[in-house]
Design an enzyme around this catalytic site. Structure first.
Site, mmCIF file in Angstrom:
data_model
loop_
_atom_site.group_PDB
_atom_site.id
_atom_site.type_symbol
_atom_site.label_atom_id
_atom_site.label_comp_id
_atom_site.label_asym_id
_atom_site.label_seq_id
_atom_site.Cartn_x
_atom_site.Cartn_y
_atom_site.Cartn_z
ATOM 1 N N HIS A 184 0.826 -1.214 0.000
ATOM 2 C CA HIS A 184 0.000 0.000 0.000
ATOM 3 C C HIS A 184 0.862 1.267 0.000
ATOM 4 C CE1 HIS A 184 -2.929 2.962 1.210
ATOM 5 N NE2 HIS A 184 -2.037 3.346 2.097
ATOM 6 N N GLU A 426 -3.537 -12.623 -14.210
ATOM 7 C CA GLU A 426 -2.656 -12.523 -13.052
ATOM 8 C C GLU A 426 -2.485 -13.863 -12.341
ATOM 9 O OE1 GLU A 426 -4.368 -9.699 -10.246
ATOM 10 O OE2 GLU A 426 -6.386 -10.179 -10.899
ATOM 11 N N ASP A 450 0.466 -9.734 -9.075
ATOM 12 C CA ASP A 450 0.001 -11.039 -8.614
ATOM 13 C C ASP A 450 0.591 -12.178 -9.442
ATOM 14 O OD1 ASP A 450 -1.459 -10.459 -6.366
ATOM 15 O OD2 ASP A 450 -3.350 -10.169 -7.420
ATOM 16 N N CYS A 497 -0.864 -3.896 -16.463
ATOM 17 C CA CYS A 497 -1.115 -2.858 -15.463
ATOM 18 C C CYS A 497 -0.399 -3.153 -14.155
ATOM 19 C CB CYS A 497 -2.610 -2.671 -15.239
ATOM 20 S SG CYS A 497 -3.416 -4.178 -14.664
#
Ligand SMILES: C=C(OP(=O)(O)O)C(=O)O
Length: 567
Positions: A184, A426, A450, A497
Site C-alpha cells: 500500500h 494474473e 500477482d 497494469c
C-alpha cells in the site's frame, strides 16, 4: 543503509520518526481525584477536537477517505468505554492508567470476536487510546496531518489512514521498515509522487527524529547524517532529476512511438477519480487500471450505485476521449473490507476474493456493473474482471453483465455500445489458457504484481523474500509472452497494469514481445515515452527469443542491461 526503492526521486530532509508508543503504561495512582478527573475530561475534549480537525482537513483533500476518522471520533464519546475508564479512576488509577486499562479491555474483547469488522474496531480503539495516553503523558507526537515543517517520514509501516490524512505538502519522503514494491505504502507514494524506500530494517531504531536523511527512491540507498560531500552528491542528483522532469514535459502531447513507427499506449493506474489530474499532468493516454477498491475501503457500508456512478462518470469525463479501464471489485488478499464479513482465512491471497466474491455475492457485483454501464455514456469505458482463473468465471461474469445491460435497457437507461470488456491475467492458469479466454473478451491486461507471486510462490508483501520477487524471472516472462501471443492470435489487444509495466529496464523486452498498452504510475509515463521513442521495434523483436532463452532472472537483467548500453 539499504532498503527497497519503490517510488523514484531523491529525498533530502530531516527525519520524523513515527514511534509506536508502548500501550503498557505504568499503573500509576494519583493523589487528588478531582485533579485527575479534570485531566481526563480535558484530554477527551482535546483529542476529540484533534480528530475533528484532522477529519475536516482530510475531507477537503480526500473526500470519502476521510470517513476513516469518524469511527475514531465516536470512540471518544463512547459511553460504555468512558464509564469503564471513569470507574478505574475512582478505584485510584491515574488518568493514563485508567485509559490504558479501559482501551485494552474493550480492544481485547473486540479482537477476540469472530468478525473482521469488530477486529478492525479494536485497532481503532487502540489508536485513539494511544493518542490519549500520549497527550496525558505530555509526549504529544504531531500527527502527519499537522507537521510543523517538512520532513521525511520514518515508520514501521504506514496505514491507509496515515497516508490519507497526512499533510502531503510537508512530506518529503517515506521510509518504512516493512513492505514491498506492491505494498500500500509503495503504491500510494508513487501516486502522490513522493520518493519512498521500504524494507528498511530497524529504520525506526537507528534513525532519530531530527536526523538529516538523504535517500534515493529508485536504488533504495539511504545515508544517515551525510557528510558535506555526500550531501552535495545527492543535491546534484536531485537537481538533475528535477531538470529531467521539466525536459520530459515536452513529450506530454507526443505519441508513444518507436523510431520505426510502432505506436503503443502509455496509460496510468489510478485509485480514485482525483488521480486523473496527475495522470493528465504526466501525459498519460488514458487509464489502464482504476482500482475501485478505494471506493469500498475506510467506510462501514457498501458504496451505493449512485455514489459509484458519480466516481466512474468523473473519471470517464476527465480522461475523455481517452479510455478508462475500470476494474471490478478486487477485495481480499491485502485489501480487507471488514463490513463485508468475509472472515479470516489462512491463505487470503489464495482465498475468497475478487471475482470469486462477485460471482457469489452477485448483488454487490450487479450494483457495480449498473453504475459502470450507466457511466459508460460519459467517455470511453473498459470493464475489467480481476483474478480470473478459468473460462467458467469469464462466462459467468459476462452473463451477469449481459443481464445487467438488459435490465438497464428495460428501464430505458442509456448504455454506450462501445464498452470494452477484458480480464486481468494474473493467475498462471489463466495465462496458460489465454488462447481460449481471448475468444471471450476484448482485451487482456497482465497483472504482474500477482502473476509474479502466483507463478514463483513468493508473497508479494514479504520483505524477507523480496529478492525472490522479480518480474525478470524467466518463468514469469515466458507466461507474459504467451499471453501477448495468444491475445494477438485472437485479434485482441494486450496491456499490462502491474508495476512491471513501468520498470524501465524491462520496457524494451515487453515492447519487443508486442505489448500494446503499458499502464503505470503516472509519474513514470513520460520517462517510458522517452525511452520508447529511442527504441527500434524491429531490432528489439529480433532479440526477444535470445533473452527468453536465458535461464535466470539475473541473467536476463544483465542481458537487458548490455542491450541498453549497446543501444
Ligand atoms: C495490478 C495488479 O493488481 P493489484 O491491485 O493487486 O496490485 C496486479 O496484480 O498486477
Amino acid at each position: 543503509m539499504m532498503g527497497i526503492g519503490v517510488s523514484p526521486g531523491i529525498a533530502i530532509g530531516k527525519a520524523f520518526v513515527l514511534k509506536e508508543i508502548p500501550t503498557n503504561s505504568p499503573k500509576q495512582s494519583y493523589f487528588n481525584y478531582q485533579e485527575e478527573n479534570q485531566r481526563l475530561e480535558k484530554c477527551l475534549s482535546t483529542v476529540r477536537l484533534q480528530l475533528e480537525n484532522i477529519r475536516a482537513k482530510a475531507e477537503a483533500k480526500l473526500g470519502d477517505k476521510a470517513q476513516i476518522l469518524d469511527a475514531q471520533i465516536l470512540i471518544t464519546q463512547d459511553e460504555e468505554l468512558l464509564t469503564f475508564v471513569r470507574g478505574k479512576l475512582k478505584e485510584g488509577l491515574s488518568a493514563e492508567a485508567a485509559v490504558h486499562d479501559g482501551v485494552e479491555f474493550y480492544a481485547e474483547l473486540l479482537a477476540s470476536m469472530d468478525n473482521d469488522y469488530m477486529r478492525e474496531r479494536a485497532a481503532d480503539i487502540r489508536d485513539v487510546g494511544q493518542r490519549m495516553i500520549r497527550h496525558l503523558l505530555g509526549v504529544e507526537q504531531s500527527d502527519l496531518a499537522h507537521l510543523p515543517e517538512s520532513y521525511i517520514i520514518v515508520a514501521h509501516d504506514l496505514t491507509p489512514s496515515d497516508t490519507a490524512t497526512m499533510d502531503q505538502e510537508r512530506v518529503l519522503g517515506f521510509v518504512t521498515e516493512i513492505g514491498g514494491r506492491t505494498s500500500h505504502t509503495a503504491i500510494m507514494a508513487r501516486t502522490l509522487e513522493i520518493p519512498a524506500v521500504v524494507g528498511m530494517v530497524d529504520g525506526t531504531s537507528i534513525i532519530k527524529t531530527g536526523d538529516l536523511v538523504v535517500f534515493d527512491g529508485e536504488s533504495g540507498e539511504l545515508v544517515l547524517n551525510p557528510s558535506e560531500e555526500t550531501l552535495m552528491v545527492y543535491s546534484a542528483k536531485q537537481k538533475k532529476e528535477r531538470e529531467s522532469r521539466a525536459r520530459l514535459q515536452a513529450l506530454k502531447e507526443q505519441p508513444s512511438m518507436t523510431q520505426d513507427g510502432r505506436q503503443v499506449l502509455i496509460a496510468a493506474n489510478i485509485g480514485t477519480p482525483k488521480d486523473c489530474e496527475g495522470a493528465l499532468k504526466h501525459g498519460a493516454e488514458g487509464v489502464g487500471l482504476f482500482r475501485t477498491e478505494f471506493l469500498y475501503l475506510n467506510r462501514d457500508t457498501l458504496p451505493s450505485e449512485d455514489e459509484q456512478f458519480q466516481a466512474y462518470k468523473a473519471a470517464l469525463e476527465e480522461m475523455a476521449p481517452n479510455s478508462v479501464i475500470i476494474r471490478t471489485l478486487d477485495v481480499g488478499g491485502d485489501k480487507e473490507i471488514p463490513y463485508l464479513g468475509l472472515g479470516k482465512e489462512s491463505n487470503p491471497f489464495l482465498g475468497y476474493r475478487a471475482i470469486r466474491v462477485c460471482l457469489r455475492q452477485t448483488e454487490i457485483f450487479k450494483t457495480q456493473l449498473r453504475a459502470l454501464l450507466r457511466a459508460s455514456v460519459y467517455g470511453k469505458l473498459g470493464i475489467m474482471y480481476p483474478m480470473i482463473s478459468s473460462l467458467d468465471e469469464v462466462r459467468q461474469a459476462n452473463a451477469i453483465l449481459a443481464d445487467t445491460k438488459a435490465e438497464l435497457a428495460t428501464e430505458g437507461i442509456a448504455v454506450s455500445p462501445d464498452v470494452e470488456v477484458g480480464i486481468m491475467i494474473e493467475i498462471p492458469s489463466a495465462a496458460l489458457i489465454s488462447d481460449i479466454l481471448a475468444k471471450e473478451v476484448d482485451f487482456f491486461s497482465i497483472g504482474t504484481n500477482d502473476l509474479i507471486q502466483y507463478t514463483t510462490a513468493v508473497d508479494r508483501l514479504n520483505e524477507n523474500i523480496a529478492s525472490l520477487y522479480t518480474p525478470y524471472h524467466p518463468g514469469v516472462l515466458r507466461l507474459v509472452q504467451k499471453v501477448i501471443e495468444n491475445g494477438h492470435n485472437s485479434g485482441i489487444w494486450v496491456g499490462m497494469c502491474g508495476e512491471a509495466a513501468g520498470e524501465t529496464a524491462l520496457i524494451p523486452l515487453l515492447l519487443g514481445m508486442g505489448l500494446d498498452e503499458f499502464s503505470m504510475s503516472a509519474i513514470s509515463v513520460l520517462e517510458a515515452r522517452e525511452l520508447i521513442g529511442k527504441l527500434n521495434y524491429a531490432e528489439i523483436q529480433a532479440w526477444v527469443p535470445e533473452v527468453l532463452a536465458i535461464g535466470t532472472a539475473e541473467g536476463i537483467k544483465e542481458a537487458l542491461r548490455l542491450k541498453s548500453i549497446r543501444g
